[in-house]
Design a protein around this motif. Structure first.
Motif, PDB file in Angstrom:
ATOM      1  N   ARG A  62      37.096  49.578  13.356  1.00  0.00           N
ATOM      2  CA  ARG A  62      37.485  48.833  14.761  1.00  0.00           C
ATOM      3  C   ARG A  62      38.409  49.306  15.528  1.00  0.00           C
ATOM      4  NH1 ARG A  62      36.063  43.060  11.489  1.00  0.00           N
ATOM      5  NH2 ARG A  62      34.079  43.144  11.602  1.00  0.00           N
ATOM      6  N   GLU A  63      39.752  49.739  14.218  1.00  0.00           N
ATOM      7  CA  GLU A  63      40.971  50.136  14.534  1.00  0.00           C
ATOM      8  C   GLU A  63      40.531  51.619  14.881  1.00  0.00           C
ATOM      9  OE1 GLU A  63      43.848  48.834  14.416  1.00  0.00           O
ATOM     10  OE2 GLU A  63      42.888  47.058  13.805  1.00  0.00           O
ATOM     11  N   VAL A  64      39.362  51.668  14.447  1.00  0.00           N
ATOM     12  CA  VAL A  64      39.277  53.148  15.112  1.00  0.00           C
ATOM     13  C   VAL A  64      39.011  53.293  16.507  1.00  0.00           C
ATOM     14  CG1 VAL A  64      38.083  55.207  15.162  1.00  0.00           C
ATOM     15  CG2 VAL A  64      39.055  54.922  13.538  1.00  0.00           C
ATOM     16  N   ALA A  65      37.849  52.768  17.079  1.00  0.00           N
ATOM     17  CA  ALA A  65      37.244  52.219  18.350  1.00  0.00           C
ATOM     18  C   ALA A  65      38.872  51.837  19.218  1.00  0.00           C
ATOM     19  CB  ALA A  65      36.661  51.156  17.954  1.00  0.00           C
ATOM     20  N   HIS A  66      39.575  50.907  18.954  1.00  0.00           N
ATOM     21  CA  HIS A  66      40.623  51.194  19.204  1.00  0.00           C
ATOM     22  C   HIS A  66      41.625  51.764  19.440  1.00  0.00           C
ATOM     23  CE1 HIS A  66      41.322  46.253  19.826  1.00  0.00           C
ATOM     24  NE2 HIS A  66      41.011  46.189  18.486  1.00  0.00           N
ATOM     25  N   TRP A  67      42.009  53.022  18.367  1.00  0.00           N
ATOM     26  CA  TRP A  67      43.051  53.661  18.851  1.00  0.00           C
ATOM     27  C   TRP A  67      42.388  55.061  20.285  1.00  0.00           C
ATOM     28  CZ3 TRP A  67      41.823  59.015  16.851  1.00  0.00           C
ATOM     29  CH2 TRP A  67      42.921  59.999  17.106  1.00  0.00           C
ATOM     30  N   GLU A  68      40.688  55.394  19.540  1.00  0.00           N
ATOM     31  CA  GLU A  68      40.598  56.562  20.710  1.00  0.00           C
ATOM     32  C   GLU A  68      40.428  55.597  22.265  1.00  0.00           C
ATOM     33  OE1 GLU A  68      38.769  58.927  20.359  1.00  0.00           O
ATOM     34  OE2 GLU A  68      38.656  58.936  17.657  1.00  0.00           O
ATOM     35  N   GLU A  69      39.686  54.040  22.450  1.00  0.00           N
ATOM     36  CA  GLU A  69      40.628  53.383  23.619  1.00  0.00           C
ATOM     37  C   GLU A  69      41.596  54.313  24.367  1.00  0.00           C
ATOM     38  OE1 GLU A  69      40.668  50.834  26.601  1.00  0.00           O
ATOM     39  OE2 GLU A  69      41.649  51.025  24.795  1.00  0.00           O
ATOM     40  N   ARG A  70      42.656  53.951  23.205  1.00  0.00           N
ATOM     41  CA  ARG A  70      44.028  54.157  24.100  1.00  0.00           C
ATOM     42  C   ARG A  70      44.597  55.409  24.469  1.00  0.00           C
ATOM     43  NH1 ARG A  70      45.762  51.001  19.930  1.00  0.00           N
ATOM     44  NH2 ARG A  70      46.135  52.557  18.763  1.00  0.00           N
ATOM     45  N   GLN A  71      43.539  56.710  23.189  1.00  0.00           N
ATOM     46  CA  GLN A  71      43.735  58.180  23.521  1.00  0.00           C
ATOM     47  C   GLN A  71      43.084  58.168  24.616  1.00  0.00           C
ATOM     48  OE1 GLN A  71      46.232  59.410  21.518  1.00  0.00           O
ATOM     49  NE2 GLN A  71      45.189  60.774  21.150  1.00  0.00           N
ATOM     50  N   LEU A  72      41.698  57.553  25.342  1.00  0.00           N
ATOM     51  CA  LEU A  72      40.799  57.885  26.615  1.00  0.00           C
ATOM     52  C   LEU A  72      41.860  57.251  28.025  1.00  0.00           C
ATOM     53  CD1 LEU A  72      38.674  59.709  27.658  1.00  0.00           C
ATOM     54  CD2 LEU A  72      37.090  56.774  26.769  1.00  0.00           C
ATOM     55  N   ARG A  73      42.283  56.442  27.565  1.00  0.00           N
ATOM     56  CA  ARG A  73      42.515  56.141  28.447  1.00  0.00           C
ATOM     57  C   ARG A  73      44.148  56.784  29.038  1.00  0.00           C
ATOM     58  NH1 ARG A  73      44.113  51.465  26.825  1.00  0.00           N
ATOM     59  NH2 ARG A  73      45.907  51.742  26.102  1.00  0.00           N
ATOM     60  N   GLU A  74      45.153  56.948  28.120  1.00  0.00           N
ATOM     61  CA  GLU A  74      45.554  58.081  28.235  1.00  0.00           C
ATOM     62  C   GLU A  74      46.021  58.861  28.975  1.00  0.00           C
ATOM     63  OE1 GLU A  74      48.069  58.192  24.323  1.00  0.00           O
ATOM     64  OE2 GLU A  74      48.398  55.812  24.520  1.00  0.00           O
ATOM     65  N   ALA A  75      44.451  59.343  28.421  1.00  0.00           N
ATOM     66  CA  ALA A  75      43.514  60.688  28.760  1.00  0.00           C
ATOM     67  C   ALA A  75      44.231  61.267  30.529  1.00  0.00           C
ATOM     68  CB  ALA A  75      42.938  61.620  27.625  1.00  0.00           C
TER      69      ALA A  75
END
Length: 203
Positions: A62-75
């Motif tokens: 779940r923490e990976v999902a949070h991180w990946e979502e932030r990465q995608l948004r920032e990109a």
């Protein structure tokens, strides 16, 4: 709930575990990622893993999902927040292709998690569904900005166009992976954006 890393070294260790787990999930899926493989990749002990992620693998994913979502948004920033012109859509498209292909990520982490989450973790599935809704909403907002500016016909269905664009991203990545090339993703995005051009006004 994840333990709080109170020192800079602790925060770095925790983040390193999250990132390494994300890469393993992309390569092997949730089922192929275990705490043992994460430990081996990060040179951490079992006690360290459970210190930062007392909920075990489910919490870590779940923490990976949070991180990946932030990465995608920032990109996609700042363009995804200002899709009010054809130029901004083109910049957004270029940023997205660079995020995936330029970094050698031949799959969408959020999309990959979505296909596995329903059978592994209902809470994770709910998180991914919300991330997709937010992403679709941001694209739909962009279509509506174009409508407000008179660039796109007001009768266009912004949510439907946004959904088509998201589907094109996921499908384009699936085709780009075996090709080892960006062109399937780029072609899918071009076709997904075509409906937006078809409802363009003369403004």
């Amino acid at each position: 709930m994840a333990a709080t890393a109170t020192t800079e070294r602790g925060r770095q260790t925790r983040q390193r575990i999250i990132e390494a787990t994300g890469e393993q999930i992309l390569a092997s899926g949730i089922g192929g990622t275990t705490l043992d493989t994460v430990r081996a990749a990060t040179l951490t002990s079992k006690s360290q893993l459970f210190h930062y992620f007392p909920g075990g693998k489910a919490e870590l994913v779940r923490e990976v999902a949070h991180w990946e979502e932030r990465q995608l948004r920032e990109a996609q920033e700042p363009d995804i927040g200002d899709l009010g012109s054809w130029e901004s859509w083109e910049r957004w498209r270029a940023r997205l292709v660079e995020y995936y292909i330029g970094r050698g990520r031949w799959a969408c982490p959020i999309g990959s998690l979505a296909t596995q989450a329903a059978t592994t973790d209902p809470e994770l599935a709910s998180m991914i569904a919300e991330a997709m809704r937010v992403w679709r909403g941001a694209l739909a907002d962009g279509v509506q900005r174009m409508q407000s500016a008179g660039i796109v016909d007001g009768s266009a269905d912004a949510q439907r166009i946004a959904t088509v664009i998201l589907a094109a991203i996921q499908g384009g990545l699936v085709l780009s992976q075996p090709e080892g090339s960006a062109w399937p993703l780029e072609a899918a995005l071009d076709n997904a954006l075509a409906p937006l051009h078809r409802v363009a006004t003369s403004a």
